[in-house]
Every structure is written in C-alpha cells, then in structure tokens.
Design a protein around this motif. Structure first.
Motif, PDB file in Angstrom:
ATOM      1  N   SER A 159       0.829  -1.193   0.000  1.00 55.96           N
ATOM      2  CA  SER A 159       0.000   0.000   0.000  1.00 55.96           C
ATOM      3  C   SER A 159       0.867   1.248   0.000  1.00 55.96           C
ATOM      4  CB  SER A 159      -0.937   0.007   1.213  1.00 55.96           C
ATOM      5  OG  SER A 159      -0.195   0.034   2.409  1.00 55.96           O
ATOM      6  N   MET A 160       0.277   2.335  -0.508  1.00 57.48           N
ATOM      7  CA  MET A 160       0.914   3.643  -0.495  1.00 57.48           C
ATOM      8  C   MET A 160      -0.179   4.695  -0.312  1.00 57.48           C
ATOM      9  SD  MET A 160       3.861   3.472  -3.450  1.00 57.48           S
ATOM     10  CE  MET A 160       4.377   5.135  -3.099  1.00 57.48           C
ATOM     11  N   GLU A 161       0.241   5.841   0.234  1.00 56.05           N
ATOM     12  CA  GLU A 161      -0.684   6.958   0.395  1.00 56.05           C
ATOM     13  C   GLU A 161      -0.145   8.169  -0.338  1.00 56.05           C
ATOM     14  OE1 GLU A 161      -3.064   6.488   4.644  1.00 56.05           O
ATOM     15  OE2 GLU A 161      -1.491   7.986   4.408  1.00 56.05           O
ATOM     16  N   SER A 162      -1.051   8.988  -0.823  1.00 54.94           N
ATOM     17  CA  SER A 162      -0.658  10.209  -1.497  1.00 54.94           C
ATOM     18  C   SER A 162      -1.664  11.295  -1.163  1.00 54.94           C
ATOM     19  CB  SER A 162      -0.632   9.979  -3.010  1.00 54.94           C
ATOM     20  OG  SER A 162      -0.447  11.191  -3.690  1.00 54.94           O
ATOM     21  N   ASN A 163      -1.242  12.537  -1.318  1.00 56.93           N
ATOM     22  CA  ASN A 163      -2.158  13.664  -1.198  1.00 56.93           C
ATOM     23  C   ASN A 163      -2.622  14.065  -2.581  1.00 56.93           C
ATOM     24  OD1 ASN A 163      -1.938  13.949   1.664  1.00 56.93           O
ATOM     25  ND2 ASN A 163       0.063  14.924   1.366  1.00 56.93           N
ATOM     26  N   GLU A 164      -3.864  14.532  -2.619  1.00 54.54           N
ATOM     27  CA  GLU A 164      -4.433  14.968  -3.887  1.00 54.54           C
ATOM     28  C   GLU A 164      -3.574  16.067  -4.504  1.00 54.54           C
ATOM     29  OE1 GLU A 164      -8.390  16.411  -3.426  1.00 54.54           O
ATOM     30  OE2 GLU A 164      -8.972  15.927  -5.480  1.00 54.54           O
ATOM     31  N   GLU A 165      -3.437  16.021  -5.818  1.00 61.17           N
ATOM     32  CA  GLU A 165      -2.700  16.993  -6.620  1.00 61.17           C
ATOM     33  C   GLU A 165      -1.191  16.925  -6.438  1.00 61.17           C
ATOM     34  OE1 GLU A 165      -4.286  20.928  -6.460  1.00 61.17           O
ATOM     35  OE2 GLU A 165      -6.317  20.293  -6.962  1.00 61.17           O
ATOM     36  N   GLU A 166      -0.691  15.927  -5.737  1.00 58.36           N
ATOM     37  CA  GLU A 166       0.755  15.725  -5.634  1.00 58.36           C
ATOM     38  C   GLU A 166       1.176  14.552  -6.521  1.00 58.36           C
ATOM     39  OE1 GLU A 166       1.560  17.372  -1.089  1.00 58.36           O
ATOM     40  OE2 GLU A 166       1.930  15.275  -1.586  1.00 58.36           O
ATOM     41  N   PRO A 167       2.446  14.513  -6.946  1.00 59.89           N
ATOM     42  CA  PRO A 167       2.893  13.373  -7.749  1.00 59.89           C
ATOM     43  C   PRO A 167       3.008  12.107  -6.910  1.00 59.89           C
ATOM     44  CG  PRO A 167       4.724  14.856  -7.292  1.00 59.89           C
ATOM     45  CD  PRO A 167       3.496  15.538  -6.766  1.00 59.89           C
ATOM     46  N   VAL A 168       2.824  10.971  -7.556  1.00 60.53           N
ATOM     47  CA  VAL A 168       2.926   9.675  -6.908  1.00 60.53           C
ATOM     48  C   VAL A 168       3.881   8.800  -7.708  1.00 60.53           C
ATOM     49  CG1 VAL A 168       1.691   7.630  -6.125  1.00 60.53           C
ATOM     50  CG2 VAL A 168       0.505   9.825  -6.192  1.00 60.53           C
ATOM     51  N   HIS A 169       4.809   8.164  -6.988  1.00 60.68           N
ATOM     52  CA  HIS A 169       5.763   7.255  -7.623  1.00 60.68           C
ATOM     53  C   HIS A 169       5.521   5.848  -7.072  1.00 60.68           C
ATOM     54  CE1 HIS A 169       8.793  10.308  -9.292  1.00 60.68           C
ATOM     55  NE2 HIS A 169       7.765  10.989  -8.853  1.00 60.68           N
TER      56      HIS A 169
END
Lengths: 112, 115
Positions: free
Chosen positions: A9-19
């Motif tokens: 699993s991974m988490e990200s914030n909206e409008e930020e890049p995700v790798h």
C-alpha cells in the motif's frame, strides 16, 4: 513468467505526484513491463507499458531502470479518482500467447 | 463498441448446481481469457483462448470448462458449483500479434456466490 515485487500500500495527497515502485530482478529480454489498475468494484484497466525506454501517455509515465530490474509508475498529479490497486506485470510478448499474471499489487489511497 | 460484456452481473448458486457465465466482445480480438478474483487478492487466470477452436488452461483451471466456437464469445462453465468457487469473475480480450504488444480490455465482472 518472471515475478514482480510491489509495496502492499501507499498513500498520497491529492494533486501531488505519486511514484509507484516495482522490482523485477528476474526480467528476461522479451518481457514487457505492463501496468494496470483496478478501481473499486471494477475490472482492471490498462495504464501503460514499456520495454526499455521511458514512456509517457495521458494517464501516467513509466520510468524503466537501465538494467530493467525495476520500474516506477508516475502519476503526475494524483486525483481522488486515482485511488485504486495498481498492478505491475511482466509479460513475454515475444510470442502470441503471453498471459497477464497478476500479483497482489499496490493499493493507492489518495487523501483530499 | 460495447467492448467486453459479461452476463449475469450477479448470481447465487447452490452447491452442485451448474451454470454458464457469458462473455462477449465486439472488437474482433483473437485472445480472450477468464480470471477469478477472491477478496483482497489479485486476479488468477482460469482459462484462455488465442482464437476460435483453441483453448488452454491457466493457473486455476480445475472445476471450470471453456469452449470458443466464435471469435466473439467465450463462455465459462461451472459443471458442479462448490463454495470455493465463490468469487468475482472477469473476462478479458486483446489483439494477438506476432510483434509488439497490445492492451487488454476487461469486462465489468460477474459476482458469483455458491452456498
């Protein structure tokens, strides 16, 4: 088929890049790297694929290491709709019968 | 194009009953396949076909039969349903080519419960 290793699993914030990383140390010369994603309660959908060079399309970018033992799917600006399970799959496309063999993938959560 | 269609969307069976899950595609794709997905798991390949009259087994073929009499249709048969076959079933199709690679299209799934 060669296997891939992805974080659960991974988490990200909206409008930020995700790798999203994927390791495939036993990849063979004719294996293409495919990425699919599965939105909740839907069938998987194609994201991108590549062999040796980095690839870009309207959904994402695929960065492939020079030795091809790893790759990274890049979502340039994550949206809430990008919350899904992302699968990194190797398929031998040198022949006509290459099957997609799925692992457990990476579950991506996107926070507003 | 409708893409890949699957019927029914939902089905409940009793142990021992038989049924056929339908899959059709209107893209003239040679390759079609069936997967099952259990809760929290990735998809597992059941059977696949690279053209009419040609079928082969995938990772988990036991308990399932397939046939491919036309390019468009690839039905999956459960001859005697068991609770272990409770799952979501996805059908997929793609072009077969001697060179290059093509994306695979998936249907919306059939949710099967065997009691």
């Amino acid at each position: 088929d060669a296997k891939t290793t992805q974080p659960n699993s991974m988490e990200s914030n909206e409008e930020e890049p995700v790798h999203l990383p994927c390791n495939h140390s036993t990849i063979s010369g004719t294996d293409y790297i495919h990425w699919y994603r599965q939105l909740p309660s839907q069938g998987p959908e194609y994201v991108i694929h590549g062999l040796t060079s980095n690839v870009n399309n309207r959904m994402a970018s695929l960065a492939i290491a020079e030795d091809r033992k790893s790759s990274t799917l890049i979502l340039h600006r994550a949206t809430l709709r990008d919350a899904a399970v992302y699968y990194c799959i190797l398929r031998d496309d040198g022949g006509s019968q290459g099957n997609l063999i799925f692992g457990k993938g990476t579950k991506l959560s996107v926070k507003p | 194009n409708a893409g890949v269609t699957q019927t029914p969307k939902f089905q409940v069976l009793k142990t021992g009953q038989s049924m056929t899950l339908q899959c059709a595609q209107d893209m003239n794709h040679e390759y079609m396949s069936w997967y099952r997905q259990d809760p929290g798991m990735g998809l597992r390949l059941i059977h696949y076909s690279v053209g009419a009259g040609i079928t082969d087994q995938g990772e988990v073929p036991n308990g399932y039969n397939v046939s491919r009499s036309t390019t468009e249709d690839f039905p999956l048969r459960l001859l005697s349903a068991a609770p272990s076959q409770t799952s979501v079933y996805f059908c997929a199709s793609r072009i077969v080519s001697g060179s290059g690679t093509y994306e695979q299209y998936f249907g919306p799934g059939t949710r099967l419960t065997v009691t």
